[in-house]
Design an enzyme around this catalytic site. Structure first.
Site, PDB file in Angstrom:
ATOM      1  N   GLN A  52       0.822  -1.201   0.000  1.00  0.00           N
ATOM      2  CA  GLN A  52       0.000   0.000   0.000  1.00  0.00           C
ATOM      3  C   GLN A  52       0.864   1.263   0.000  1.00  0.00           C
ATOM      4  OE1 GLN A  52      -2.236  -0.755   3.594  1.00  0.00           O
ATOM      5  NE2 GLN A  52      -0.360  -1.387   4.609  1.00  0.00           N
TER       6      GLN A  52
ATOM      7  N   ASP B 272      -8.612  -4.741  13.605  1.00  0.00           N
ATOM      8  CA  ASP B 272      -8.403  -3.334  13.241  1.00  0.00           C
ATOM      9  C   ASP B 272      -8.124  -3.294  11.743  1.00  0.00           C
ATOM     10  OD1 ASP B 272      -7.853  -0.645  13.201  1.00  0.00           O
ATOM     11  OD2 ASP B 272      -5.823  -0.849  14.015  1.00  0.00           O
TER      12      ASP B 272
END
Length: 283
Positions: free
Chosen positions: A32, A158
């Site tokens: 990413q 998360d």
């Protein structure tokens, strides 16, 4: 002229923030695009693929509600697994509870390295705590391991929004692996976005969770930089019905462990399960 960061996660709507000084990090990892920068309004900010993940100013409303609400309600959490959580904020909150050990499975080691350097004010040295174990690995593979079965009292997902590689963290198989890794009274909690903009995500997740766990539900928090108002935190358990603890009993447990927080309180704990009518219809 100041640099403006713009997030456009939701079609036709966005948020903008002025970057103070130069970008601290602007790198692409294997997985990413990582950006870290300072702002006057929000303190330090990290974004992944152009989506805000954490800001110094409002992270407590997210990390504390994913952590303390299920831990206080369970009352005897000893083993925690965090899926993601590379900034260390959730791990730091978990370790405020005595007698707890934390495993964190974060796929992107570069995120961890940068957050050690740039978010020390948030994670407060948690990566060096002997009660903390970091696995730079795919959470799917970690959960499939035989030694994870029935191991954790709390699993906190998360996870980012269901875009690209993160879509697998919203699959039914993922929920089944988490269920199998929980103790009989263990609880799993999940980030589920802002239902004002992501209604289908919440409805779909609740349908999946009810098909996998005997007990499942939704509670709420408000994190201003996760735009859209209420943020949905969903949960599932084999043997615990989250949301049944009274304010008085929650207060006794908080006092016993001398818990210090910026957002979570026993009253917030109870109120988080009160859903507006339009969210009740979604779930």
């Amino acid at each position: 002229m100041a640099t403006i960061f713009s997030e456009t996660l939701h079609k036709g709507y966005g948020q903008h923030m002025e970057v103070a000084g130069d970008m601290l990090v602007n790198q692409r990892s294997e997985f990413q695009h990582i950006q870290i920068f300072d702002t006057e309004a929000l303190g330090r900010v990290m974004t992944l693929d152009g989506v805000v993940q954490i800001t110094e100013r409002d992270e407590a409303s997210y990390s504390e509600m994913l952590t303390h609400l299920p831990m206080v309600e369970h009352g005897a959490v000893k083993r925690v697994m965090i899926v993601g959580g590379g900034d260390g904020a959730i791990a730091e909150e978990c370790l405020k509870h005595p007698g707890v050990e934390v495993d964190m499975c974060e796929i992107d080691g570069m995120v961890v390295d940068y957050c050690k350097q740039y978010f020390a004010s948030v994670n407060k040295g948690v990566f060096d705590d002997p009660r903390f174990n970091l696995f730079v690995a795919d959470a799917f593979e970690h959960l499939k391991a035989a030694d994870s079965k029935g191991k954790y009292d709390l699993i906190i997902a998360d996870r980012p929004d269901p875009l690209g590689p993160a879509q697998v963290l919203f699959a039914t198989e993922f929920y089944e692996l988490i269920r199998d890794a929980l103790t009989d009274t263990g609880i799993a909690v999940f980030q589920n976005g802002c239902p004002f903009f992501q209604a289908d995500e919440l409805t779909g997740t609740m349908r999946q969770l009810r098909g996998v766990f005997p007990h499942a539900g939704t509670y709420l928090t408000v994190t201003p930089t996760y735009i859209g108002g209420f943020m949905a935190l969903t949960w599932g358990s084999k043997g615990t019905n989250l949301g049944s603890l009274s304010v008085e009993d929650a207060a006794k447990r908080v006092e016993q462990i001398q818990l210090s927080t910026d957002y979570y309180t026993p009253a917030i704990h109870a109120g988080a399960f009160a859903l507006p009518a339009w969210i009740e219809r979604l779930v």
